[in-house]
Design a protein around this motif. Structure first.
Motif, PDB file in Angstrom:
ATOM      1  N   ARG A 247      -1.916   2.974  -7.836  1.00  0.00           N
ATOM      2  CA  ARG A 247      -3.203   2.333  -7.529  1.00  0.00           C
ATOM      3  C   ARG A 247      -3.307   0.940  -8.157  1.00  0.00           C
ATOM      4  O   ARG A 247      -4.064   0.114  -7.683  1.00  0.00           O
ATOM      5  N   LYS A 248      -2.567   0.695  -9.214  1.00  0.00           N
ATOM      6  CA  LYS A 248      -2.559  -0.635  -9.829  1.00  0.00           C
ATOM      7  C   LYS A 248      -1.729  -1.619  -9.015  1.00  0.00           C
ATOM      8  O   LYS A 248      -1.897  -2.826  -9.129  1.00  0.00           O
TER       9      LYS A 248
ATOM     10  N   PRO B  45      -3.488  -0.174  -2.688  1.00  0.00           N
ATOM     11  CA  PRO B  45      -4.306   0.984  -2.306  1.00  0.00           C
ATOM     12  C   PRO B  45      -3.448   2.205  -2.009  1.00  0.00           C
ATOM     13  O   PRO B  45      -2.346   2.082  -1.470  1.00  0.00           O
ATOM     14  N   VAL B  46      -3.971   3.378  -2.363  1.00  0.00           N
ATOM     15  CA  VAL B  46      -3.274   4.642  -2.128  1.00  0.00           C
ATOM     16  C   VAL B  46      -4.170   5.532  -1.273  1.00  0.00           C
ATOM     17  O   VAL B  46      -5.274   5.871  -1.683  1.00  0.00           O
ATOM     18  N   THR B  47      -3.690   5.887  -0.091  1.00  0.00           N
ATOM     19  CA  THR B  47      -4.406   6.835   0.749  1.00  0.00           C
ATOM     20  C   THR B  47      -3.651   8.154   0.727  1.00  0.00           C
ATOM     21  O   THR B  47      -2.486   8.201   0.329  1.00  0.00           O
TER      22      THR B  47
ATOM     23  N   HIS C  14      -4.214  14.613  -7.318  1.00  0.00           N
ATOM     24  CA  HIS C  14      -4.106  13.285  -6.695  1.00  0.00           C
ATOM     25  C   HIS C  14      -5.113  12.299  -7.283  1.00  0.00           C
ATOM     26  O   HIS C  14      -4.783  11.152  -7.535  1.00  0.00           O
ATOM     27  N   GLU C  15      -6.334  12.752  -7.493  1.00  0.00           N
ATOM     28  CA  GLU C  15      -7.391  11.833  -7.907  1.00  0.00           C
ATOM     29  C   GLU C  15      -7.504  11.643  -9.419  1.00  0.00           C
ATOM     30  O   GLU C  15      -7.997  10.615  -9.861  1.00  0.00           O
TER      31      GLU C  15
ATOM     32  N   VAL D 177       0.549   8.470  -9.625  1.00  0.00           N
ATOM     33  CA  VAL D 177      -0.371   8.101  -8.548  1.00  0.00           C
ATOM     34  C   VAL D 177      -1.364   7.066  -9.084  1.00  0.00           C
ATOM     35  O   VAL D 177      -1.684   6.092  -8.394  1.00  0.00           O
ATOM     36  N   GLN D 178      -1.812   7.260 -10.309  1.00  0.00           N
ATOM     37  CA  GLN D 178      -2.719   6.275 -10.927  1.00  0.00           C
ATOM     38  C   GLN D 178      -2.016   4.923 -11.058  1.00  0.00           C
ATOM     39  O   GLN D 178      -2.618   3.868 -10.837  1.00  0.00           O
TER      40      GLN D 178
ATOM     41  N   SER E 273       0.847  -1.192   0.000  1.00  0.00           N
ATOM     42  CA  SER E 273       0.000   0.000   0.000  1.00  0.00           C
ATOM     43  C   SER E 273       0.888   1.249   0.000  1.00  0.00           C
ATOM     44  O   SER E 273       2.091   1.162   0.254  1.00  0.00           O
TER      45      SER E 273
END
Length: 135
Positions: free
Chosen positions: A116-117, A120-122, A105-106, A112-113, A79
């Motif tokens: 996510r693969k 999980p990224v918080t 970020h999103e 960052v994308q 993570s």
């Protein structure tokens, strides 16, 4: 085990490692975190410049939890966590900067994308103002 890289925006508008380490001294796991933090930072700065916002201070800490207790070749990330700490000049800038960070970020930061693969990224966002509180 956790790996962590912290970058800070310097006076020349470049992100540099907080501990002064250069890329040539980073291990591959740290390099991935460094790249993600630098990509997010550059994306956020681009959005902020479009809004004519200039941060007073900007720091990004990117960390990742590894699958092993010690750093080994076979260690993989489970993570990630990214902390954005930004200081701005006025209270009015806080909301705009927070929105820029959230967008980057999103949606817009490719690394960052990619993280996510992997897992999980918080994230957390702290935008503070250097403006004195009004009485």
């Amino acid at each position: 085990m956790n790996e962590k890289v912290t970058l800070r925006l310097n006076g020349n508008g470049e992100f540099v490692s907080e501990d002064g380490k250069g890329c040539e001294t980073l291990n591959p796991k740290e390099m991935l975190l460094y790249a993600a933090a630098r990509c997010a930072g550059a994306t956020i700065l681009k959005i902020m410049r479009g809004e004519r916002l200039v941060p007073v201070r900007f720091e990004i800490a990117c960390s990742g939890e590894l699958s092993t207790e010690t750093l080994r070749t076979e260690s993989v990330f489970r993570s990630f966590h990214i902390a954005y700490n930004i200081a701005c000049a006025t209270e009015a800038e806080q909301e705009k900067i927070g929105r820029a960070v959230t967008l980057a970020h999103e949606r817009y930061c490719g690394l960052v994308q990619m993280l996510r693969k992997i897992g999980p990224v918080t994230h957390e966002i702290a935008v503070v103002t250097t403006e004195p509180a009004k009485a």
